[in-house]
Design an enzyme around this catalytic site. Structure first.
Site, PDB file in Angstrom:
ATOM      1  N   ASN A  56     -44.886  19.982 -75.517  1.00  0.00           N
ATOM      2  CA  ASN A  56     -43.944  20.876 -75.667  1.00  0.00           C
ATOM      3  C   ASN A  56     -44.177  22.557 -74.734  1.00  0.00           C
ATOM      4  O   ASN A  56     -43.382  23.685 -75.522  1.00  0.00           O
ATOM      5  CB  ASN A  56     -43.009  20.631 -76.210  1.00  0.00           C
ATOM      6  CG  ASN A  56     -43.120  21.342 -77.683  1.00  0.00           C
ATOM      7  OD1 ASN A  56     -44.279  21.869 -77.982  1.00  0.00           O
ATOM      8  ND2 ASN A  56     -42.438  20.758 -78.897  1.00  0.00           N
ATOM      9  N   LYS A  75     -48.874  26.947 -76.236  1.00  0.00           N
ATOM     10  CA  LYS A  75     -49.871  25.480 -76.762  1.00  0.00           C
ATOM     11  C   LYS A  75     -50.987  25.120 -75.916  1.00  0.00           C
ATOM     12  O   LYS A  75     -51.143  25.695 -74.747  1.00  0.00           O
ATOM     13  CB  LYS A  75     -48.923  24.538 -77.079  1.00  0.00           C
ATOM     14  CG  LYS A  75     -47.789  24.784 -78.243  1.00  0.00           C
ATOM     15  CD  LYS A  75     -46.763  24.027 -78.793  1.00  0.00           C
ATOM     16  CE  LYS A  75     -46.082  23.747 -79.655  1.00  0.00           C
ATOM     17  NZ  LYS A  75     -45.260  22.925 -80.496  1.00  0.00           N
ATOM     18  N   GLU A 100     -46.119  33.042 -90.536  1.00  0.00           N
ATOM     19  CA  GLU A 100     -46.648  32.997 -88.820  1.00  0.00           C
ATOM     20  C   GLU A 100     -47.393  34.287 -88.242  1.00  0.00           C
ATOM     21  O   GLU A 100     -48.474  34.137 -87.815  1.00  0.00           O
ATOM     22  CB  GLU A 100     -45.931  32.468 -88.540  1.00  0.00           C
ATOM     23  CG  GLU A 100     -45.094  31.010 -88.759  1.00  0.00           C
ATOM     24  CD  GLU A 100     -44.110  29.938 -87.824  1.00  0.00           C
ATOM     25  OE1 GLU A 100     -43.778  28.869 -87.899  1.00  0.00           O
ATOM     26  OE2 GLU A 100     -44.045  30.444 -86.900  1.00  0.00           O
ATOM     27  N   TYR A 158     -49.517  24.247 -89.584  1.00  0.00           N
ATOM     28  CA  TYR A 158     -48.681  22.996 -90.200  1.00  0.00           C
ATOM     29  C   TYR A 158     -48.001  22.574 -91.097  1.00  0.00           C
ATOM     30  O   TYR A 158     -47.445  21.350 -91.183  1.00  0.00           O
ATOM     31  CB  TYR A 158     -48.848  22.090 -89.145  1.00  0.00           C
ATOM     32  CG  TYR A 158     -48.310  22.614 -87.450  1.00  0.00           C
ATOM     33  CD1 TYR A 158     -47.032  23.055 -86.783  1.00  0.00           C
ATOM     34  CD2 TYR A 158     -49.214  23.251 -86.712  1.00  0.00           C
ATOM     35  CE1 TYR A 158     -46.689  23.518 -85.821  1.00  0.00           C
ATOM     36  CE2 TYR A 158     -48.536  23.637 -84.993  1.00  0.00           C
ATOM     37  CZ  TYR A 158     -48.151  23.870 -84.809  1.00  0.00           C
ATOM     38  OH  TYR A 158     -47.217  24.045 -83.778  1.00  0.00           O
ATOM     39  N   HIS A 214     -44.734  26.764 -79.175  1.00  0.00           N
ATOM     40  CA  HIS A 214     -43.603  26.749 -79.878  1.00  0.00           C
ATOM     41  C   HIS A 214     -43.366  28.768 -80.277  1.00  0.00           C
ATOM     42  O   HIS A 214     -43.662  29.588 -80.148  1.00  0.00           O
ATOM     43  CB  HIS A 214     -44.716  27.092 -80.957  1.00  0.00           C
ATOM     44  CG  HIS A 214     -44.448  27.425 -83.144  1.00  0.00           C
ATOM     45  ND1 HIS A 214     -43.435  26.092 -83.589  1.00  0.00           N
ATOM     46  CD2 HIS A 214     -44.611  28.830 -83.235  1.00  0.00           C
ATOM     47  CE1 HIS A 214     -43.587  27.333 -85.121  1.00  0.00           C
ATOM     48  NE2 HIS A 214     -43.772  28.315 -84.549  1.00  0.00           N
ATOM     49  N   THR A 244     -36.713  20.978 -78.836  1.00  0.00           N
ATOM     50  CA  THR A 244     -37.955  20.512 -79.328  1.00  0.00           C
ATOM     51  C   THR A 244     -38.875  19.563 -78.602  1.00  0.00           C
ATOM     52  O   THR A 244     -39.813  19.575 -77.464  1.00  0.00           O
ATOM     53  CB  THR A 244     -38.145  19.826 -80.414  1.00  0.00           C
ATOM     54  OG1 THR A 244     -38.170  20.630 -81.360  1.00  0.00           O
ATOM     55  CG2 THR A 244     -39.730  19.242 -81.238  1.00  0.00           C
TER      56      THR A 244
HETATM   57  P1  CMP Z   1     -42.784  22.804 -82.598  1.00  0.00           P
HETATM   58  O1  CMP Z   1     -41.556  23.267 -83.223  1.00  0.00           O
HETATM   59  O2  CMP Z   1     -43.535  23.473 -82.328  1.00  0.00           O
HETATM   60  O3  CMP Z   1     -44.009  22.236 -84.465  1.00  0.00           O
HETATM   61  C1  CMP Z   1     -43.635  21.313 -85.224  1.00  0.00           C
HETATM   62  C2  CMP Z   1     -44.338  20.513 -83.586  1.00  0.00           C
HETATM   63  O4  CMP Z   1     -44.795  18.796 -83.676  1.00  0.00           O
HETATM   64  C3  CMP Z   1     -44.047  20.296 -82.683  1.00  0.00           C
HETATM   65  O5  CMP Z   1     -43.630  22.030 -81.882  1.00  0.00           O
HETATM   66  C4  CMP Z   1     -43.876  19.371 -81.595  1.00  0.00           C
HETATM   67  O6  CMP Z   1     -45.387  20.393 -80.508  1.00  0.00           O
HETATM   68  C5  CMP Z   1     -44.586  18.094 -82.412  1.00  0.00           C
HETATM   69  N1  CMP Z   1     -44.099  17.252 -82.892  1.00  0.00           N
HETATM   70  C6  CMP Z   1     -44.149  15.765 -82.375  1.00  0.00           C
HETATM   71  N2  CMP Z   1     -43.615  14.862 -82.702  1.00  0.00           N
HETATM   72  C7  CMP Z   1     -42.930  15.567 -82.936  1.00  0.00           C
HETATM   73  C8  CMP Z   1     -41.562  15.092 -83.234  1.00  0.00           C
HETATM   74  N3  CMP Z   1     -41.727  14.138 -83.736  1.00  0.00           N
HETATM   75  N4  CMP Z   1     -40.657  15.711 -83.956  1.00  0.00           N
HETATM   76  C9  CMP Z   1     -40.702  16.957 -84.142  1.00  0.00           C
HETATM   77  N5  CMP Z   1     -42.026  17.900 -82.958  1.00  0.00           N
HETATM   78  C10 CMP Z   1     -42.798  16.712 -82.857  1.00  0.00           C
END
Ligand code: CMP
Length: 144
Positions: A113, A10, A127, A50, A116, A92
């Site tokens: 984070n 990311k 994807e 997304y 992905h 996550t």
């Molecule tokens: P990812 O699981 O790759 O895909 C959804 C993304 O939304 C997640 O990583 C985070 O980068 C973002 N995100 C931000 N806030 C939240 C949250 N509260 N719960 C889950 N994903 C979140």
């Protein structure tokens, strides 16, 4: 069980100059890189990727973050790819991620984070096709 998954390094990973370290960790865990590129997502492309999160309260922030700079989608192959990759990256929320996982090592927050990983074989296929045409992907069996 499918042998494919999609990783995205990311924008925070790219900004922190961690591309090489994270790709090394992925390859050392046994994943083969089948496709890799650097892209700056447009708002439309990020919203499409997304879409499943479009009703979530964090959606607008997620789109702003994912379009804030370039990211690096990587098509990966390995036996049990989806599950093994999710173990490698950790939860996550980095505060809940296991020791030694990529998110525990490098991630700042639940949003920023670092990486992905697809959450199912079906989503992995969708994807990967969001970022790569079939011609852009090496077929691992063809390398032997
Ligand atoms: P990812 O699981 O790759 O895909 C959804 C993304 O939304 C997640 O990583 C985070 O980068 C973002 N995100 C931000 N806030 C939240 C949250 N509260 N719960 C889950 N994903 C979140």
């Amino acid at each position: 069980m499918s042998n494919k998954t999609l990783a995205i390094l990311k924008p925070d990973c790219v900004r922190k100059n961690l591309i090489g370290k994270v790709v090394s960790q992925i390859q050392e865990a046994g994943f083969k890189v089948s496709g890799l590129k650097m892209v700056h997502l447009t708002e439309d492309s990020a919203k499409g990727f997304y879409e499943v999160h479009s009703e979530r309260p964090f959606f607008n922030d997620l789109i702003a973050y994912m379009t804030s700079g370039p990211c690096v989608p990587i098509a990966l192959e390995k036996e049990n790819a989806v599950e093994d990759f999710r173990k490698l990256i950790g939860a996550t929320d980095p505060t809940k991620a296991a020791e030694g996982t990529i998110r525990k090592l490098y991630a700042e927050s639940i949003q920023e984070n670092i990486v992905h990983g697809s959450d199912s074989d079906e989503n992995a296929a969708k994807e990967i096709s969001h970022f790569f045409t079939r011609k852009e992907l090496l077929e691992i069996n063809g390398w032997k």
